[in-house]
Design a protein around this motif. Structure first.
Motif, PDB file in Angstrom:
ATOM      1  N   ASP A 282     -21.219   2.720 -11.243  1.00  0.00           N
ATOM      2  CA  ASP A 282     -20.975   2.635  -9.808  1.00  0.00           C
ATOM      3  C   ASP A 282     -19.470   2.698  -9.585  1.00  0.00           C
ATOM      4  OD1 ASP A 282     -21.045   2.242  -7.138  1.00  0.00           O
ATOM      5  OD2 ASP A 282     -21.709   0.158  -7.224  1.00  0.00           O
ATOM      6  N   ILE A 283     -19.016   3.710  -8.893  1.00  0.00           N
ATOM      7  CA  ILE A 283     -17.586   3.982  -8.749  1.00  0.00           C
ATOM      8  C   ILE A 283     -17.138   3.625  -7.344  1.00  0.00           C
ATOM      9  CG2 ILE A 283     -15.787   5.731  -8.919  1.00  0.00           C
ATOM     10  CD1 ILE A 283     -17.239   5.102 -11.551  1.00  0.00           C
ATOM     11  N   TRP A 284     -15.963   2.929  -7.279  1.00  0.00           N
ATOM     12  CA  TRP A 284     -15.298   2.719  -5.992  1.00  0.00           C
ATOM     13  C   TRP A 284     -13.913   3.325  -6.088  1.00  0.00           C
ATOM     14  CZ3 TRP A 284     -11.005   1.208  -3.527  1.00  0.00           C
ATOM     15  CH2 TRP A 284     -11.071   0.952  -2.144  1.00  0.00           C
TER      16      TRP A 284
ATOM     17  N   ASP B  78     -14.665   6.015  -0.601  1.00  0.00           N
ATOM     18  CA  ASP B  78     -15.391   4.813  -0.206  1.00  0.00           C
ATOM     19  C   ASP B  78     -14.758   4.020   0.921  1.00  0.00           C
ATOM     20  OD1 ASP B  78     -17.589   4.799  -2.273  1.00  0.00           O
ATOM     21  OD2 ASP B  78     -15.831   4.813  -3.595  1.00  0.00           O
ATOM     22  N   ILE B  79     -13.718   4.503   1.559  1.00  0.00           N
ATOM     23  CA  ILE B  79     -13.165   3.816   2.729  1.00  0.00           C
ATOM     24  C   ILE B  79     -13.499   4.668   3.958  1.00  0.00           C
ATOM     25  CG2 ILE B  79     -11.095   2.964   3.880  1.00  0.00           C
ATOM     26  CD1 ILE B  79      -9.848   2.435   1.211  1.00  0.00           C
TER      27      ILE B  79
ATOM     28  N   ASN C  36     -10.176  -1.092   8.009  1.00  0.00           N
ATOM     29  CA  ASN C  36      -8.919  -1.692   7.553  1.00  0.00           C
ATOM     30  C   ASN C  36      -8.805  -1.520   6.034  1.00  0.00           C
ATOM     31  OD1 ASN C  36      -7.171  -3.962   6.438  1.00  0.00           O
ATOM     32  ND2 ASN C  36      -6.812  -4.203   8.635  1.00  0.00           N
ATOM     33  N   TRP C  37      -7.742  -0.872   5.606  1.00  0.00           N
ATOM     34  CA  TRP C  37      -7.583  -0.579   4.179  1.00  0.00           C
ATOM     35  C   TRP C  37      -7.473  -1.859   3.350  1.00  0.00           C
ATOM     36  CZ3 TRP C  37      -6.353   3.928   1.045  1.00  0.00           C
ATOM     37  CH2 TRP C  37      -6.666   5.143   1.651  1.00  0.00           C
ATOM     38  N   ASP C  38      -6.657  -2.761   3.777  1.00  0.00           N
ATOM     39  CA  ASP C  38      -6.456  -3.980   2.993  1.00  0.00           C
ATOM     40  C   ASP C  38      -7.754  -4.764   2.854  1.00  0.00           C
ATOM     41  OD1 ASP C  38      -3.795  -3.355   2.715  1.00  0.00           O
ATOM     42  OD2 ASP C  38      -3.138  -4.619   4.391  1.00  0.00           O
ATOM     43  N   LEU C  39      -8.510  -4.849   3.920  1.00  0.00           N
ATOM     44  CA  LEU C  39      -9.762  -5.591   3.869  1.00  0.00           C
ATOM     45  C   LEU C  39     -10.774  -4.909   2.968  1.00  0.00           C
ATOM     46  CD1 LEU C  39     -11.406  -7.981   4.857  1.00  0.00           C
ATOM     47  CD2 LEU C  39     -12.111  -6.582   6.853  1.00  0.00           C
ATOM     48  N   GLU C  40     -10.868  -3.599   3.076  1.00  0.00           N
ATOM     49  CA  GLU C  40     -11.804  -2.848   2.245  1.00  0.00           C
ATOM     50  C   GLU C  40     -11.432  -2.957   0.760  1.00  0.00           C
ATOM     51  OE1 GLU C  40     -14.573  -1.159   3.001  1.00  0.00           O
ATOM     52  OE2 GLU C  40     -14.420  -1.875   5.068  1.00  0.00           O
TER      53      GLU C  40
ATOM     54  N   GLU D 200      -9.717  -5.376  -0.679  1.00  0.00           N
ATOM     55  CA  GLU D 200      -9.952  -6.742  -1.134  1.00  0.00           C
ATOM     56  C   GLU D 200     -11.428  -6.982  -1.419  1.00  0.00           C
ATOM     57  OE1 GLU D 200      -9.128 -11.365   0.316  1.00  0.00           O
ATOM     58  OE2 GLU D 200      -8.486  -9.650   1.552  1.00  0.00           O
ATOM     59  N   GLN D 201     -12.300  -6.494  -0.542  1.00  0.00           N
ATOM     60  CA  GLN D 201     -13.737  -6.661  -0.757  1.00  0.00           C
ATOM     61  C   GLN D 201     -14.195  -5.903  -2.006  1.00  0.00           C
ATOM     62  OE1 GLN D 201     -15.605  -5.401   2.911  1.00  0.00           O
ATOM     63  NE2 GLN D 201     -15.025  -7.307   4.006  1.00  0.00           N
ATOM     64  N   ALA D 202     -13.637  -4.709  -2.225  1.00  0.00           N
ATOM     65  CA  ALA D 202     -14.009  -3.930  -3.401  1.00  0.00           C
ATOM     66  C   ALA D 202     -13.547  -4.630  -4.683  1.00  0.00           C
ATOM     67  CB  ALA D 202     -13.424  -2.529  -3.300  1.00  0.00           C
ATOM     68  N   LEU D 203     -12.349  -5.213  -4.655  1.00  0.00           N
ATOM     69  CA  LEU D 203     -11.858  -5.929  -5.819  1.00  0.00           C
ATOM     70  C   LEU D 203     -12.706  -7.162  -6.116  1.00  0.00           C
ATOM     71  CD1 LEU D 203      -7.985  -5.720  -5.235  1.00  0.00           C
ATOM     72  CD2 LEU D 203      -9.262  -4.667  -7.103  1.00  0.00           C
ATOM     73  N   GLU D 204     -13.143  -7.838  -5.074  1.00  0.00           N
ATOM     74  CA  GLU D 204     -13.971  -9.025  -5.260  1.00  0.00           C
ATOM     75  C   GLU D 204     -15.320  -8.668  -5.898  1.00  0.00           C
ATOM     76  OE1 GLU D 204     -13.384 -12.173  -4.862  1.00  0.00           O
ATOM     77  OE2 GLU D 204     -11.425 -12.123  -3.881  1.00  0.00           O
TER      78      GLU D 204
END
Length: 278
Positions: free
Chosen positions: A32-34, A39-40, A45-49, A51-55
């Motif tokens: 599964d690739i992000w 994927d945005i 919001n780039w920062d929010l997206e 951060e959620q992907a990193l989590e």
């Protein structure tokens, strides 16, 4: 079994095409690739997206290139993943200066052979043995190849210079101590010689002999003795008036000695002979 979610951290300035190609190959392999390119959604919001992907990701793939190692945004993503105890795999696209915190992480080399690098990356993600040893850099804790060249050699040079300086300093210090000891020994010898000369002068005083034309006389009544004291009397020389031989007869009466003229202390003296006058 759920798929592993892989987060791509890279710089669009020099590694966009490589990251897109690698993402497609890994997706076809079942992961599964992000990746921000795909994927945005628009308007998010780039920062929010991010951060959620990193989590939610299981592993972060750091695409190392000349631009990515100098990008604050990319390094923020990598360090955030490390802070969340996420698995981080450096993928070497361009040989560049690896960030300090990533130098001891196992990396996959794509600079020489893309297919070999992809096979090694798939083996790493699946927990298998690398099929191509040249595509990896040894054990997990082994630093990259440039680490020793960049850090170890300068450290060795500094150590050698320090050792050489220490040896030179010790030699100089030893030579100085030897010189001081030699000077002290010479000074002690000179001092000892002076002391010996003074002692010799005190023990053996110079004897001065004075000869005097004194005449030894003793009293007529004294008895000679070895330990008798001797009296030295300085000789007195009495000169007598010259007698002028006058051939003419004189009628003068001879001088008479009076008793008063014989009074006083008389002493026998030795009269030195005098040459007859002509």
């Amino acid at each position: 079994m759920s798929k592993q979610k892989l987060f791509f951290s890279y710089s669009r300035n020099d590694a966009a095409s490589f990251a897109s190609k690698l993402a497609n190959d890994l997706e076809q392999a079942g992961f599964d690739i992000w990746i921000d390119q795909q994927d945005i959604p628009a308007g998010r919001n780039w920062d929010l997206e991010i951060e959620q992907a990193l989590e939610s990701c299981d592993c972060l793939l750091f695409i190392e290139s000349e631009k990515s190692v100098a990008s604050n945004n990319v390094l923020d993503e990598v360090y955030y993943a490390l802070g969340q105890n996420k698995k981080v795999i450096p993928v070497i696209y361009h040989d560049s200066k690896t960030p300090f915190r990533l130098q001891r992480l196992q990396h996959i080399d794509f600079t020489k052979d893309y297919e070999a690098g992809l096979a090694n990356l798939l083996a790493e993600l699946r927990g298998q043995k690398y099929p191509h040893s040249h595509g990896s850099q040894g054990n997990v804790n082994q630093p990259p190849a440039g680490f020793f060249k960049k850090y170890l050699i300068p450290v060795l040079i500094v150590i050698l210079l320090f050792v050489a300086g220490t040896v030179a300093l010790l030699r100089k210090k030893g030579k100085y101590q030897d010189e001081q000891q030699h000077k002290a020994t010479v000074a002690n010898i000179d001092t000892g010689a002076k002391v010996m000369n003074k002692v010799k002068t005190i023990e053996e005083p110079e004897t001065v002999r004075i000869e005097s034309p004194a005449v030894q006389t003793t009293a007529a009544t004294s008895t000679p003795s070895i330990n008798a004291k001797r009296k030295f009397v300085t000789p007195k020389i009495i000169t007598t008036p010259k007698i002028v031989n006058n051939t003419q007869p004189t009628n003068a009466a001879p001088a008479k000695l009076s008793p008063d003229g014989l009074a006083g202390h008389w002493q026998l003296v030795k009269v030195l002979p005098k040459h007859a006058s002509h």
